[in-house]
Design a protein around this motif. Structure first.
Motif: not given
Ligand code: NOJ
Length: 556
Positions: A78, A81, A178, A277, A404, A426, A430
């Motif tokens: 990811d 992440y 996730f 966040e 997200v 997404r 990017r």
């Molecule tokens: C928020 C992050 O900005 C995103 O990119 C990520 O996929 C999720 N959190 C899970 O960590």
């Protein structure tokens, strides 16, 4: 009617500590999505050395700090992440020494550095998860339902699509809000708390000035992990309470981290911060994350998500300022990031609106985050072929943008496609930055770029825009310079001023800001002398013509 909205005065600071008035209260912080910023070694993937080499560009742009997205050792399920080692740099991005050099170089230029911390989940390659005994204690394993445990323990869905549970070879199930490669940690275990405090100290010792806390609303789940009872959960995130997000228990973690950050900073005469966040259903619940003993900032996604309409913008601004003022915190504005459709595209595919929205944001009291490339007016890339996509949500059939990230501005982009990015995923925000030249990779690095860049970005490069007063890059530079020159613009008071329908007007120390959200010119008595405008504004016989979809800062 004129309404006085006074932003809170900074909390009193203990003399002799490094807390000072709070640099973060009005800072403009630039998000570097490391893999797409600048590539130093030609593998097509941005890296820490590339970022270090481009720091003078950020200094010249006029930001106060940079936030670096995860560059830690990770299988990259990811985009990093999914962290396998929180104290190591992934070879894709460089070495620990590169991180050290980047932090030092930034500080030499007067730029602060914020790094990501990912506490809700690790990678499934993390040593804790690899060890079955440790894994059972430190992650969320549960027996399945059904006669032989063949059904997931509850009905929760992953925000990337599909069930939030995966069954192991041993027959039990683990929770992953996730991707399956991102098992959720068990924050009832004190060893998890201790480990994350140690990780923070590790990076603080390397000199970082703060942390962007990933999924800051996620670590604590409702007791008993209750069913939700209906599907489409991703659409509910940020709209209503869910048993896996925004539980009251997360605040104890943030309070402990604030004590750590303050203690660390006080001992060294500096201020180190945490930015959440966090997705919360209301501005009031979001404000809980920035109470005086919790984190310093929380991204205001309700602003990001607001449609381009004067009434909607005004009410989200009012609600945000009132909620954060009630806890003595500034508001943290943001329009774009690596999870959402770039605002040029999101606001109806209109660069004019994007430029106006940015000037509006930078005129509001509080801090603001910029996402790399927005200063170039980059649009979302919406025609990436499937074979280059990397967003895990794409492969799980989810809708990462609505999950997200926020919902979408369907008012501004009725076709839905533009609003949701390419199919709601997404990768399109990017795509690596264009720095110079007429052809891909536009100076991104000596090799190619991990996602293909559009063939028509030659006019959008940093080199092409530099020195062109009509360019978006020069608009950002001018706005950030004025923000520095006008004392009180960041953290001072704000008052709404009378304005025609479709137009917003408000005063700040040293200026009046007008925003015409309509698609056509609006005339009004000139409020002063134009200082900066997102589109050419004319003043004749004391009457100003505000171009459609524009924002102007006036000297008053
Ligand atoms: C928020 C992050 O900005 C995103 O990119 C990520 O996929 C999720 N959190 C899970 O960590």
């Amino acid at each position: 009617m004129t309404q006085e909205l006074t932003s809170p005065s900074p909390a009193p600071q203990a003399p002799g500590t490094g807390r000072g008035p709070g640099w973060w209260r009005d800072a403009v912080i630039y998000q570097v999505y490391v893999r797409s910023f600048a590539d130093s070694d030609g593998d097509g993937i941005g890296d820490l050395r590339g970022a270090r080499e481009r720091l003078p560009y950020l200094k010249d742009l006029g930001v106060d700090a940079v936030w670096l997205t995860p560059f830690y050792a990770s299988p990259q399920a990811d985009g990093g992440y999914d962290v396998a080692d929180y104290r190591a740099v992934d070879p894709l991005f460089g070495t620990l020494q590169d991180a050290d050099e980047l932090i030092r170089a930034a500080h030499d230029l007067g730029l602060r550095v914020i790094v990501d911390i990912v506490p809700n989940h690790t990678s499934d390659r993390h040593p804790w998860f690899q060890d079955p005994e440790l894994a059972r204690q430190r992650y969320l394993f549960r027996p399945g339902k059904g006669e032989s445990g063949e059904l997931p323990p509850n009905d929760w869905e992953s925000v990337f699509g599909g069930p939030a549970w995966t069954r192991t070879d041993r027959g039990d199930w683990y929770l992953h809000l996730f991707a399956p490669e991102q098992p959720d940690l068990n924050w009832d275990n004190p060893e998890v708390h201790a480990e994350f405090e140690a990780i923070m100290r590790f990076w603080l010792d390397l000199g970082v000035d703060g942390f962007r806390v990933d999924v800051a609303h996620g670590m604590i789940k409702a007791p008993g992990l209750p069913d939700i009872g209906h599907g489409a959960q991703a659409q509910l995130i940020g709209a209503q309470m869910l048993p896996f997000f925004d539980q009251d228990g997360v605040h104890a973690i943030h309070r402990a981290w604030r004590r750590l950050l303050d203690g660390y900073g006080d001992a060294r005469g500096k201020q180190v911060i945490g930015v959440a966040e966090a997705w919360a259903p209301t501005a009031e619940r979001l404000a809980l994350y920035v109470r005086p003993d919790e984190l310093h900032q929380a991204f205001n996604f309700q602003f990001l998500n607001a449609p381009w309409q004067s009434d909607a913008l005004r009410s989200v601004i009012d609600a945000s300022l009132a909620a954060t003022a009630s806890v003595g915190a500034p508001t943290t504005w943001v329009l774009s990031n690596h999870d959402v459709v770039r605002h040029t595209t999101r606001l109806g595919g209109s660069l004019a609106r994007a430029r106006a929205a940015t000037l509006l944001m930078l005129a509001l009291p509080g801090s603001a985050y910029l996402y790399q490339g927005e200063e170039l007016g980059l649009p979302e890339v919406t025609d990436l072929p499937d074979e280059v996509r990397q967003d895990p949500a794409f492969f799980r059939g989810g809708r990462a943008t609505g999950a997200v990230g926020p919902g979408t501005d369907t008012e501004s982009a009725p076709d839905g496609a533009a609003a949701g990015g390419q199919d709601g995923f997404r990768d399109g925000c990017r795509v690596p930055l264009p720095w110079s030249g007429e052809l891909p990779p536009y100076g991104f690095g000596p090799g190619g770029s991990w996602l293909p860049q559009p063939a028509d970005w030659g006019g959008l490069t940093v080199a092409a825009q530099t020195g062109d007063p009509a360019s978006t890059l020069e608009l950002y530079r001018a706005a950030l310079e004025l923000r520095r020159r006008l004392p009180g613009l960041g953290d001072g008071p704000m008052s709404w001023a009378p304005a025609p329908d479709g137009v917003l007007a408000f005063t700040r120390p040293g200026l009046l800001c007008t925003v015409n959200t309509l698609g056509h010119d609006v005339g009004l008595p000139a409020p002063g002398t134009p200082l900066l405008s997102s589109a050419p504004v004319t003043v004749d016989d004391a009457t100003a013509q505000l171009p459609g979809d524009s924002c102007t800062w006036w000297a008053i």
